[in-house]
Design a protein around this motif. Structure first.
Motif, PDB file in Angstrom:
ATOM      1  N   GLY A  95       4.969   5.051   4.131  1.00  0.00           N
ATOM      2  CA  GLY A  95       5.630   4.386   3.014  1.00  0.00           C
ATOM      3  C   GLY A  95       4.670   3.792   2.013  1.00  0.00           C
ATOM      4  N   HIS A  96       3.361   4.025   2.211  1.00  0.00           N
ATOM      5  CA  HIS A  96       2.357   3.434   1.336  1.00  0.00           C
ATOM      6  C   HIS A  96       1.229   4.417   1.063  1.00  0.00           C
ATOM      7  CE1 HIS A  96       4.004  -0.686   1.604  1.00  0.00           C
ATOM      8  NE2 HIS A  96       4.479  -0.207   2.725  1.00  0.00           N
ATOM      9  N   SER A  97       0.571   4.237  -0.080  1.00  0.00           N
ATOM     10  CA  SER A  97      -0.598   5.045  -0.418  1.00  0.00           C
ATOM     11  C   SER A  97      -1.855   4.192  -0.294  1.00  0.00           C
ATOM     12  CB  SER A  97      -0.481   5.606  -1.841  1.00  0.00           C
ATOM     13  OG  SER A  97      -0.466   4.568  -2.805  1.00  0.00           O
ATOM     14  N   TYR A  98      -2.925   4.834   0.167  1.00  0.00           N
ATOM     15  CA  TYR A  98      -4.195   4.147   0.403  1.00  0.00           C
ATOM     16  C   TYR A  98      -5.321   4.958  -0.229  1.00  0.00           C
ATOM     17  CZ  TYR A  98      -1.453   1.729   3.946  1.00  0.00           C
ATOM     18  OH  TYR A  98      -0.487   0.991   4.592  1.00  0.00           O
ATOM     19  N   ALA A  99      -6.363   4.255  -0.641  1.00  0.00           N
ATOM     20  CA  ALA A  99      -7.562   4.927  -1.131  1.00  0.00           C
ATOM     21  C   ALA A  99      -8.765   4.403  -0.369  1.00  0.00           C
ATOM     22  CB  ALA A  99      -7.745   4.690  -2.629  1.00  0.00           C
ATOM     23  N   LEU A 100      -9.626   5.309   0.034  1.00  0.00           N
ATOM     24  CA  LEU A 100     -10.913   4.954   0.619  1.00  0.00           C
ATOM     25  C   LEU A 100     -11.956   5.178  -0.462  1.00  0.00           C
ATOM     26  CD1 LEU A 100     -10.635   6.705   4.095  1.00  0.00           C
ATOM     27  CD2 LEU A 100      -9.778   4.459   3.401  1.00  0.00           C
ATOM     28  N   LEU A 101     -12.486   4.088  -0.997  1.00  0.00           N
ATOM     29  CA  LEU A 101     -13.492   4.169  -2.052  1.00  0.00           C
ATOM     30  C   LEU A 101     -14.856   4.291  -1.376  1.00  0.00           C
ATOM     31  CD1 LEU A 101     -14.340   4.039  -5.014  1.00  0.00           C
ATOM     32  CD2 LEU A 101     -14.355   1.533  -4.816  1.00  0.00           C
ATOM     33  N   ILE A 102     -15.482   5.446  -1.543  1.00  0.00           N
ATOM     34  CA  ILE A 102     -16.725   5.754  -0.832  1.00  0.00           C
ATOM     35  C   ILE A 102     -17.870   5.768  -1.840  1.00  0.00           C
ATOM     36  CG2 ILE A 102     -17.868   7.401   0.691  1.00  0.00           C
ATOM     37  CD1 ILE A 102     -15.024   8.422   1.388  1.00  0.00           C
ATOM     38  N   ALA A 106      -9.145   5.005  -7.024  1.00  0.00           N
ATOM     39  CA  ALA A 106      -8.865   4.178  -5.852  1.00  0.00           C
ATOM     40  C   ALA A 106      -7.918   3.034  -6.192  1.00  0.00           C
ATOM     41  CB  ALA A 106     -10.169   3.635  -5.270  1.00  0.00           C
ATOM     42  N   GLU A 107      -8.079   2.448  -7.360  1.00  0.00           N
ATOM     43  CA  GLU A 107      -7.254   1.311  -7.743  1.00  0.00           C
ATOM     44  C   GLU A 107      -5.822   1.709  -8.080  1.00  0.00           C
ATOM     45  OE1 GLU A 107      -9.529  -0.536 -10.826  1.00  0.00           O
ATOM     46  OE2 GLU A 107     -10.785  -1.657  -9.401  1.00  0.00           O
ATOM     47  N   ASP A 153      -1.795   1.917  -3.498  1.00  0.00           N
ATOM     48  CA  ASP A 153      -1.231   0.623  -3.129  1.00  0.00           C
ATOM     49  C   ASP A 153      -2.308  -0.294  -2.530  1.00  0.00           C
ATOM     50  OD1 ASP A 153       1.317   1.535  -3.850  1.00  0.00           O
ATOM     51  OD2 ASP A 153       1.703   2.304  -1.845  1.00  0.00           O
ATOM     52  N   THR A 154      -3.178   0.295  -1.712  1.00  0.00           N
ATOM     53  CA  THR A 154      -4.200  -0.477  -1.010  1.00  0.00           C
ATOM     54  C   THR A 154      -5.520   0.258  -1.086  1.00  0.00           C
ATOM     55  OG1 THR A 154      -2.550  -1.358   0.541  1.00  0.00           O
ATOM     56  CG2 THR A 154      -4.857  -1.524   1.213  1.00  0.00           C
ATOM     57  N   LEU A 155      -6.592  -0.487  -1.296  1.00  0.00           N
ATOM     58  CA  LEU A 155      -7.936   0.084  -1.424  1.00  0.00           C
ATOM     59  C   LEU A 155      -8.827  -0.459  -0.312  1.00  0.00           C
ATOM     60  CD1 LEU A 155      -9.984   0.204  -4.749  1.00  0.00           C
ATOM     61  CD2 LEU A 155     -11.042  -0.534  -2.629  1.00  0.00           C
ATOM     62  N   PHE A 156      -9.516   0.478   0.357  1.00  0.00           N
ATOM     63  CA  PHE A 156     -10.542   0.100   1.337  1.00  0.00           C
ATOM     64  C   PHE A 156     -11.889   0.617   0.830  1.00  0.00           C
ATOM     65  CE2 PHE A 156      -6.752   0.823   4.130  1.00  0.00           C
ATOM     66  CZ  PHE A 156      -6.579  -0.499   4.537  1.00  0.00           C
ATOM     67  N   GLU A 157     -12.894  -0.230   0.824  1.00  0.00           N
ATOM     68  CA  GLU A 157     -14.232   0.204   0.427  1.00  0.00           C
ATOM     69  C   GLU A 157     -15.029   0.572   1.668  1.00  0.00           C
ATOM     70  OE1 GLU A 157     -16.376  -1.717  -2.657  1.00  0.00           O
ATOM     71  OE2 GLU A 157     -14.616  -2.791  -3.429  1.00  0.00           O
ATOM     72  N   ILE A 158     -15.633   1.749   1.627  1.00  0.00           N
ATOM     73  CA  ILE A 158     -16.406   2.252   2.772  1.00  0.00           C
ATOM     74  C   ILE A 158     -17.890   2.262   2.404  1.00  0.00           C
ATOM     75  CG2 ILE A 158     -16.729   4.155   4.376  1.00  0.00           C
ATOM     76  CD1 ILE A 158     -13.965   2.856   4.517  1.00  0.00           C
TER      77      ILE A 158
END
Length: 245
Positions: free
Chosen positions: A53-60, A236-237, A240-245
């Protein structure tokens, strides 16, 4: 106007659902560590949780201190997340299942929908046959004729070209990306993992692709957990949610 704002304008009812707390996330990395040749540290204790139900981005991004490039981290992470590489430590989980313990056909034919940068399509097949190729490889049973489902999936992602008779390699790049997404969801996987799905596209086409992904995450049955790997902060932004790797 930012990319995220433009995507919000494209979406119908584009507000994200609240995360429903569950015993297990739909997909998660738990303290994953991975070393490469000569012991070089590629992933260091990486952890995040994602829900349907959500979109995520892994900012690498590049790591100047270690000399590790974003491309090396992205390729390693994509391999670990899709089960092609087993981590040296930690676990990749789909709900309560450790994906390292799953049969590859079960994993990539039922649980995960994957859109790699390369070889995401059969360029000499038309759009419908590309989706059928993935459906046939999954060994799943379908309630309707597979060609009907293939056309419905192409419509679902916003594909606007002829579904049959034209090799996808001759189509505009944005339409090829949409076919690749339709292939990835053809087995009703709850987790959709995409490696730089908007790379090389102009801003309008980027909005088209990311809006399709947001709709897949926020609506439909099943709702999906959409995870995008990218080196672009703007892309990434838009998630819905951004994780930085």
């Amino acid at each position: 106007m930012t990319l995220a704002s433009r995507i919000d304008r494209v979406l119908v009812g584009g507000g994200a659902d609240d995360v429903l707390l569950k015993t297990y996330p739909t997909y998660a990395l738990n303290k994953v560590t991975m070393h490469g040749p000569k012991g070089k540290l590629l992933l260091d204790n990486v952890g995040f949780s994602c829900y349907a139900g959500h979109s995520y981005a892994l900012l690498i991004q590049d790591d100047p201190d270690s000399g590790l490039t974003a491309d090396a981290k992205r390729r390693t992470l994509m391999g670990v997340m899709t089960g092609l590489i087993h981590p040296g430590a930690g676990a990749v989980m789909n709900k309560s299942a450790n994906i390292a313990e799953l049969d590859p056909i079960e994993l990539r034919g039922h649980r995960l929908g994957i859109v790699p940068q390369r070889h995401a399509l059969q360029p000499y097949l038309d759009a419908e046959k590309n989706v059928l190729y993935a459906m046939n490889a999954s060994n799943r049973n379908f309630l309707k004729p597979k060609p009907v489902i293939a056309r419905e999936l192409l419509a679902k992602v916003g594909f606007t070209e002829a579904t049959s008779g034209v090799a996808v390699g001759k189509l505009p790049e944005v339409q090829q990306r949409l076919v690749a997404i339709a292939r990835a969801i053809s087995t009703e996987a709850e987790v959709l993992i995409l490696d730089e799905p908007t790379h090389g596209l102009n801003e309008d086409d980027t909005v088209t692709v990311f809006a399709a992904l947001a709709k897949l995450a926020h609506s439909g049955d099943p709702k999906r957990c959409v995870i995008v790997l990218t080196a672009s902060r703007e892309i990434a932004e838009a998630a819905d949610t951004l994780f930085e790797i």
